[in-house]
Design a protein around this motif. Sequence first.
Motif, PDB file in Angstrom:
ATOM      1  N   TYR A   1      62.727  63.096  52.388  1.00 54.83           N
ATOM      2  CA  TYR A   1      63.555  64.288  52.225  1.00 54.83           C
ATOM      3  C   TYR A   1      63.244  64.944  50.877  1.00 54.83           C
ATOM      4  N   ILE A   2      63.365  66.269  50.870  1.00 58.47           N
ATOM      5  CA  ILE A   2      63.272  67.031  49.616  1.00 58.47           C
ATOM      6  C   ILE A   2      64.440  68.002  49.565  1.00 58.47           C
ATOM      7  N   ARG A   3      64.993  68.134  48.369  1.00 52.79           N
ATOM      8  CA  ARG A   3      66.041  69.129  48.153  1.00 52.79           C
ATOM      9  C   ARG A   3      65.694  69.953  46.919  1.00 52.79           C
ATOM     10  N   LEU A   4      66.278  71.144  46.835  1.00 50.42           N
ATOM     11  CA  LEU A   4      66.098  72.004  45.676  1.00 50.42           C
ATOM     12  C   LEU A   4      67.452  72.195  45.009  1.00 50.42           C
ATOM     13  N   GLU A   5      67.512  71.894  43.714  1.00 48.09           N
ATOM     14  CA  GLU A   5      68.738  72.006  42.950  1.00 48.09           C
ATOM     15  C   GLU A   5      68.631  73.165  41.955  1.00 48.09           C
TER      16      GLU A   5
ATOM     17  N   TRP B   1      57.307  81.305  51.302  1.00 43.64           N
ATOM     18  CA  TRP B   1      56.273  80.456  50.715  1.00 43.64           C
ATOM     19  C   TRP B   1      56.867  79.207  50.090  1.00 43.64           C
ATOM     20  N   LEU B   2      58.117  79.291  49.604  1.00 42.11           N
ATOM     21  CA  LEU B   2      58.764  78.147  48.966  1.00 42.11           C
ATOM     22  C   LEU B   2      59.100  77.076  50.007  1.00 42.11           C
ATOM     23  N   ILE B   3      59.542  77.498  51.176  1.00 44.93           N
ATOM     24  CA  ILE B   3      59.812  76.548  52.258  1.00 44.93           C
ATOM     25  C   ILE B   3      58.513  75.870  52.684  1.00 44.93           C
ATOM     26  N   HIS B   4      57.439  76.656  52.754  1.00 47.46           N
ATOM     27  CA  HIS B   4      56.137  76.098  53.110  1.00 47.46           C
ATOM     28  C   HIS B   4      55.669  75.101  52.050  1.00 47.46           C
ATOM     29  N   PHE B   5      55.935  75.420  50.794  1.00 44.39           N
ATOM     30  CA  PHE B   5      55.577  74.533  49.689  1.00 44.39           C
ATOM     31  C   PHE B   5      56.314  73.196  49.813  1.00 44.39           C
ATOM     32  N   VAL B   6      57.604  73.247  50.138  1.00 45.90           N
ATOM     33  CA  VAL B   6      58.387  72.030  50.322  1.00 45.90           C
ATOM     34  C   VAL B   6      57.824  71.203  51.481  1.00 45.90           C
ATOM     35  N   ALA B   7      57.464  71.879  52.555  1.00 40.18           N
ATOM     36  CA  ALA B   7      56.899  71.169  53.715  1.00 40.18           C
ATOM     37  C   ALA B   7      55.609  70.441  53.335  1.00 40.18           C
ATOM     38  N   LYS B   8      54.801  71.073  52.526  1.00 41.27           N
ATOM     39  CA  LYS B   8      53.543  70.449  52.111  1.00 41.27           C
ATOM     40  C   LYS B   8      53.789  69.261  51.179  1.00 41.27           C
ATOM     41  N   LEU B   9      54.798  69.365  50.318  1.00 39.47           N
ATOM     42  CA  LEU B   9      55.131  68.229  49.459  1.00 39.47           C
ATOM     43  C   LEU B   9      55.647  67.061  50.297  1.00 39.47           C
ATOM     44  N   LEU B  10      56.339  67.364  51.390  1.00 37.02           N
ATOM     45  CA  LEU B  10      56.827  66.319  52.283  1.00 37.02           C
ATOM     46  C   LEU B  10      55.682  65.573  52.963  1.00 37.02           C
ATOM     47  N   ALA B  11      54.489  66.181  52.949  1.00 39.82           N
ATOM     48  CA  ALA B  11      53.311  65.537  53.522  1.00 39.82           C
ATOM     49  C   ALA B  11      52.331  65.079  52.450  1.00 39.82           C
TER      50      ALA B  11
ATOM     51  N   SER C   1      73.600  73.456  44.606  1.00 40.07           N
ATOM     52  CA  SER C   1      72.441  73.261  45.470  1.00 40.07           C
ATOM     53  C   SER C   1      71.749  74.599  45.720  1.00 40.07           C
ATOM     54  N   TYR C   2      70.423  74.594  45.651  1.00 38.41           N
ATOM     55  CA  TYR C   2      69.639  75.802  45.949  1.00 38.41           C
ATOM     56  C   TYR C   2      69.180  75.766  47.408  1.00 38.41           C
ATOM     57  N   MET C   3      68.718  74.602  47.846  1.00 46.12           N
ATOM     58  CA  MET C   3      68.357  74.405  49.250  1.00 46.12           C
ATOM     59  C   MET C   3      68.755  72.987  49.633  1.00 46.12           C
ATOM     60  N   PRO C   4      69.473  72.813  50.749  1.00 48.12           N
ATOM     61  CA  PRO C   4      69.926  71.478  51.130  1.00 48.12           C
ATOM     62  C   PRO C   4      68.749  70.569  51.480  1.00 48.12           C
ATOM     63  N   PRO C   5      68.970  69.266  51.520  1.00 45.94           N
ATOM     64  CA  PRO C   5      67.881  68.336  51.844  1.00 45.94           C
ATOM     65  C   PRO C   5      67.263  68.653  53.203  1.00 45.94           C
ATOM     66  N   VAL C   6      65.935  68.622  53.256  1.00 42.71           N
ATOM     67  CA  VAL C   6      65.212  68.866  54.506  1.00 42.71           C
ATOM     68  C   VAL C   6      64.154  67.782  54.674  1.00 42.71           C
ATOM     69  N   SER C   7      63.809  67.517  55.912  1.00 46.06           N
ATOM     70  CA  SER C   7      62.711  66.609  56.236  1.00 46.06           C
ATOM     71  C   SER C   7      61.595  67.406  56.876  1.00 46.06           C
ATOM     72  N   LEU C   8      60.440  66.795  56.982  1.00 48.29           N
ATOM     73  CA  LEU C   8      59.319  67.488  57.611  1.00 48.29           C
ATOM     74  C   LEU C   8      59.640  67.785  59.070  1.00 48.29           C
TER      75      LEU C   8
END
Length: 548
Positions: free
Chosen positions: A497-501, A465-475, A527-534
């Motif tokens: 890009y979004i990253r989690l620290e 769900w956290l990855i999905h949350f990041v994807a939605k913030l990217l949009a 780093s908790y999750m490296p930078p990702v793009s949509l």
Amino acid sequence: MEKTVRKRTTSQTTEECIEAKPHGKLSKQKEVDQQDLLCNTIGSYWLTKIVLLRYLSFIYGVAFLIAYQQNKALIGRDGLLPANQYLQKIDAHFKGDILQKLKFAPTIFWMFDYKNNIDVLLDVSALAGLSISVIILVQGAANMLLMTSLWILYHSISSVGQRWYSFGWESQLLESGFLAIFLCPLLSMKKFPESCSQVVIWAYRWLIFRIMIGAGLIKLRGDSCWRDLTCMNYHYQTQPVPNPASLYLHQTPELWHKMETAGNHFVELIAPLMLIIPLRKVQIVGGSIQILFQVILICSGNLSFLNWLTILPCIACFDDKSLSWLFTSDTLQKLSPKSTDNSKGSFINSRRCIDVLLTLLIGYLSIPVVKNLLSSGQAMNTSFDPLKIVNTYGAFGSITRERTEVIVQGTYTNPDDPSARWYEYEFKCKPGNVTKRPCLISPYHYRLDWLMWFAAFQNYQHNPWLIHFVAKLLANDQLAVELIDVNPFAGKSPPKYIRLEHYRYEYSTFNSKEYGKTWWTRRKMGSYMPPVSLHSLQPYLQQMGWSS
């Protein structure tokens, strides 16, 4: 027509009658009449029933309000964990077997087109539950039909809530709501019906006994800090969602923390015995201890509506006399000894049959619960029946020693560029901005903030769900943005890009230079999750069946 007058219970004494105080200034005769009336309320539970129903309707109302305001973003069609997909997977697993589906997920949504109308079902269920709750809160009375409706509606929501509804207070609310059904007449909305079930009153006492004993035993069997009396050295700082008082409570002397821990053991392991001893004054003292304990917990942190809900079964320790101060003289006049005639015989017999069946049901379903309490491998917050009628409870069996937080950051520029400027998202209650005052929201509850606390000592792979949350913030998804407090890209193009620290957080101490300027100090752990793009998340979203 022959009438029978309700007898005083054997626990009533002359001293208790003398203690009964009339309400307000009355004539001498009225004062005598009201004092006699209050004597007759010893051992009766009509006023107790009113308080129980009103208080339960308040908790239900809060729970349904949370559901209405957050569920579309969490489990709606475009939510982080879509409930329609969850139900489709269950349907496929059980090959359409309705009995198996209902056993696994007891929800009325199976009766409707949940594939296309899950958002409507979630909203209608929440609004219907909220409306019924308000009616009962205002009326101070309910019937079996209304209480059953509340129970079914909340069961339907929580059964599809997945991770968001996986905590003990959900099953505790369902168990409390189930018992309340049998506290009411079938259809009548009278505040003072022909009967008030003593079985339900005792069932609530059994519930609060299990809640407290379960919480106490899980602590003794769990983290060693409960045994060496050091858990409270950490709790206020590391609890899921602190409130403003938590900072000050955390910095009280260590001796005080040891006394708090010892006091916790007394309240959860010794005082519960007072709840089931059949002596009126002992039960009142026991109930008072538990209510005071829950109020202290409410003042020290934001633990959803858990502590508010735990007060509910404590009310069953108080009879009408002990609660009479909450009511007007006019209401008390309606408590004159109840009279029944032969025409009511069928009702009384029906009520007795229901009480017997309820006693047998609770007794049978309590067997695995009691076995669990006695087991060295005690499970916490577990249901042994699909309807969650009798459950096992517990809280904070282990205490984290450090507070870590997942910080969400977005940028427009190349994430590998050391000069890239990252902007932080801020949540409604989860610590992030060190200058932001902790929130005070209990009994309300932000489900996303709560799960972010758990995510901080797990990893993002464990939390799809956290990855999905990041994807939605990217949009810049509107539903996802509504779950947080500050979107640094509001009114702009979404980040590339979004990253989690990962950060370690500590309260600003009284003698530090930061105190008075910031509530927290923090230090980056990595780093908790490296930078990702949509674009980079597209394969994962497609694999999970989530829209991009």
